[in-house]
Design an enzyme around this catalytic site. Structure first.
Site, mmCIF file in Angstrom:
data_model
loop_
_atom_site.group_PDB
_atom_site.id
_atom_site.type_symbol
_atom_site.label_atom_id
_atom_site.label_comp_id
_atom_site.label_asym_id
_atom_site.label_seq_id
_atom_site.Cartn_x
_atom_site.Cartn_y
_atom_site.Cartn_z
ATOM 1 N N ILE A 129 38.547 -3.105 44.075
ATOM 2 C CA ILE A 129 37.500 -3.252 45.091
ATOM 3 C C ILE A 129 38.113 -3.665 46.428
ATOM 4 O O ILE A 129 37.689 -3.203 47.496
ATOM 5 C CB ILE A 129 36.447 -4.267 44.621
ATOM 6 C CG1 ILE A 129 35.695 -3.696 43.408
ATOM 7 C CG2 ILE A 129 35.471 -4.608 45.744
ATOM 8 C CD1 ILE A 129 34.766 -4.664 42.745
ATOM 9 N N TYR A 130 39.139 -4.507 46.377
ATOM 10 C CA TYR A 130 39.853 -4.892 47.604
ATOM 11 C C TYR A 130 40.467 -3.669 48.280
ATOM 12 O O TYR A 130 40.342 -3.486 49.499
ATOM 13 C CB TYR A 130 40.928 -5.908 47.245
ATOM 14 C CG TYR A 130 41.921 -6.195 48.338
ATOM 15 C CD1 TYR A 130 41.593 -7.016 49.409
ATOM 16 C CD2 TYR A 130 43.209 -5.658 48.294
ATOM 17 C CE1 TYR A 130 42.505 -7.289 50.414
ATOM 18 C CE2 TYR A 130 44.134 -5.926 49.293
ATOM 19 C CZ TYR A 130 43.779 -6.739 50.341
ATOM 20 O OH TYR A 130 44.693 -6.999 51.333
ATOM 21 N N LEU A 131 41.132 -2.809 47.494
ATOM 22 C CA LEU A 131 41.739 -1.607 48.059
ATOM 23 C C LEU A 131 40.673 -0.670 48.613
ATOM 24 O O LEU A 131 40.859 -0.057 49.676
ATOM 25 C CB LEU A 131 42.583 -0.891 47.008
ATOM 26 C CG LEU A 131 43.837 -1.639 46.537
ATOM 27 C CD1 LEU A 131 44.501 -0.879 45.396
ATOM 28 C CD2 LEU A 131 44.822 -1.845 47.686
#
Length: 222
Positions: A129-131
């Protein structure tokens, strides 16, 4: 130059502020917590209390008015949940970029992540999700009328700076010190060749100035 840095109390931002101040620039750091103001002053930056998650576009644009460049170095942090990775790392970056346009500040540098476009869209894993957040923020920045540069560092360490890096559209998944990332950003702000470029950067063997000076056009493909 007057440079506004979002995420002003982050490790990279504080290192960057000191480099910029020592080079004769005027850094301003945007912070959520007023108790962090003294740390920014110690690093040579003027603190401004402003929360990207709670401020209006007009309030953010007002904080950027008169600046020569804006740097997005904010992040929800590794201990944050999926929602804040989207609201800070993606939505906060986009809001800041749009505010830069509104404030008439064309130069915009965003600190992204190596491998940002390689996320698994079906995954609920925090790193994926960060990426995703970084990838979507980068795409939004590229679409705006800005003199943007997207810096995608490898795994971050607290090692001493070496001043030596590898810059490429795609790099191996090795690491780089936060101090060297700060130095890369400081150089990016003064290097015309980096405008319109997106690149990954890790520790390497080429001096930072030389590595960035070798950029002859956008290091990015749609």
């Amino acid at each position: 130059m007057h440079i506004v840095i979002a995420g002003g109390h982050g490790k990279i931002a504080l290192l960057l502020s000191r480099l910029l101040a020592d080079a004769g620039h005027t850094p301003t750091g945007l912070i959520r917590n007023p108790e962090h103001a003294a740390d920014l002053r110690s690093a040579g930056a003027d603190p401004v209390v402003l929360d990207l998650e709670k401020s209006t576009p007009e309030e953010i644009a007002s904080a950027l008015t008169g600046a020569n460049a804006v740097v997005f170095a904010a992040g929800a942090g590794p201990d944050s949940g999926p929602e804040r990775k989207l609201t800070v790392d993606r939505d906060g970056a986009i809001l800041l970029a749009e505010a830069s346009v509104a404030a008439g500040v064309a130069r915009f540098v965003i600190v992204s992540s190596i491998g940002a476009d390689d996320y698994d869209p079906s995954s609920t894993d925090g790193m994926q999700i960060y990426l995703k957040a970084k990838s979507e923020a980068d795409a939004a920045v590229r679409a705006l009328d800005l003199d943007w540069t997207i810096v995608r560092p490898g795994g971050l360490t607290n090692d001493a700076p070496t001043g030596l890096v590898t810059v490429a559209e795609r790099s191996d998944r090795s690491s780089i010190s936060r101090a060297d990332v700060a130095a890369v950003i400081a150089n990016v702000l003064e290097t015309v060749q980096t405008i319109g470029t997106q690149f990954e950067v890790v520790g390497g063997t080429t001096p930072i100035t030389e590595a960035l000076g070798n950029l002859s056009g956008p290091v990015h493909t749609e």
